[in-house]
Design an enzyme around this catalytic site. Structure first.
Site, PDB file in Angstrom:
ATOM      1  N   LEU A  14      43.491 -31.484 -10.238  1.00  0.00           N
ATOM      2  CA  LEU A  14      43.208 -30.434  -9.222  1.00  0.00           C
ATOM      3  C   LEU A  14      42.981 -29.132  -9.918  1.00  0.00           C
ATOM      4  CD1 LEU A  14      45.435 -31.651  -6.191  1.00  0.00           C
ATOM      5  CD2 LEU A  14      42.988 -31.980  -6.257  1.00  0.00           C
ATOM      6  N   HIS A  15      41.970 -29.115 -10.541  1.00  0.00           N
ATOM      7  CA  HIS A  15      41.563 -27.839 -11.139  1.00  0.00           C
ATOM      8  C   HIS A  15      40.806 -27.192 -10.189  1.00  0.00           C
ATOM      9  CE1 HIS A  15      37.406 -29.147 -11.749  1.00  0.00           C
ATOM     10  NE2 HIS A  15      37.766 -30.241 -11.761  1.00  0.00           N
ATOM     11  N   ALA A  16      40.222 -25.962 -10.574  1.00  0.00           N
ATOM     12  CA  ALA A  16      39.619 -24.796  -9.720  1.00  0.00           C
ATOM     13  C   ALA A  16      38.691 -25.470  -8.545  1.00  0.00           C
ATOM     14  CB  ALA A  16      38.986 -23.747 -10.527  1.00  0.00           C
TER      15      ALA A  16
END
Length: 83
Positions: A14-16
């Site tokens: 769950l990156h940017a």
């Protein structure tokens, strides 16, 4: 309250970008939505919380939803996390 475990399959966790999309989706619901990875509980409606969550691909999280639209919110959040 409804709860469900979900395996994170996003290539980079769950990156940017997926975190921002998840926050936007969660804000459409009145319910409180939390991701719990066993180490940290994250308010899904908070961009800062989501960005600092460090939830990685292959990690299992427990989605907890409580409120008047919890069933609909759970379905949407789980579907998003499974894509």
């Amino acid at each position: 309250m409804v709860e469900k475990e979900v395996l994170i399959t996003f290539e980079n966790g769950l990156h940017a970008r997926p975190a921002a999309e998840l926050v936007k989706l969660a804000k459409a619901f009145h319910s409180t939505i939390v991701l719990d990875n066993g180490k940290k509980k994250v308010n899904v409606k908070s961009v800062l919380s989501m960005m600092s969550s460090s939830i990685k691909q292959g990690e299992t999280v427990r989605v907890k939803v409580e409120g008047d639209d919890e069933e609909e919110a759970m379905l949407s959040i789980v579907n998003f996390l499974k894509k």
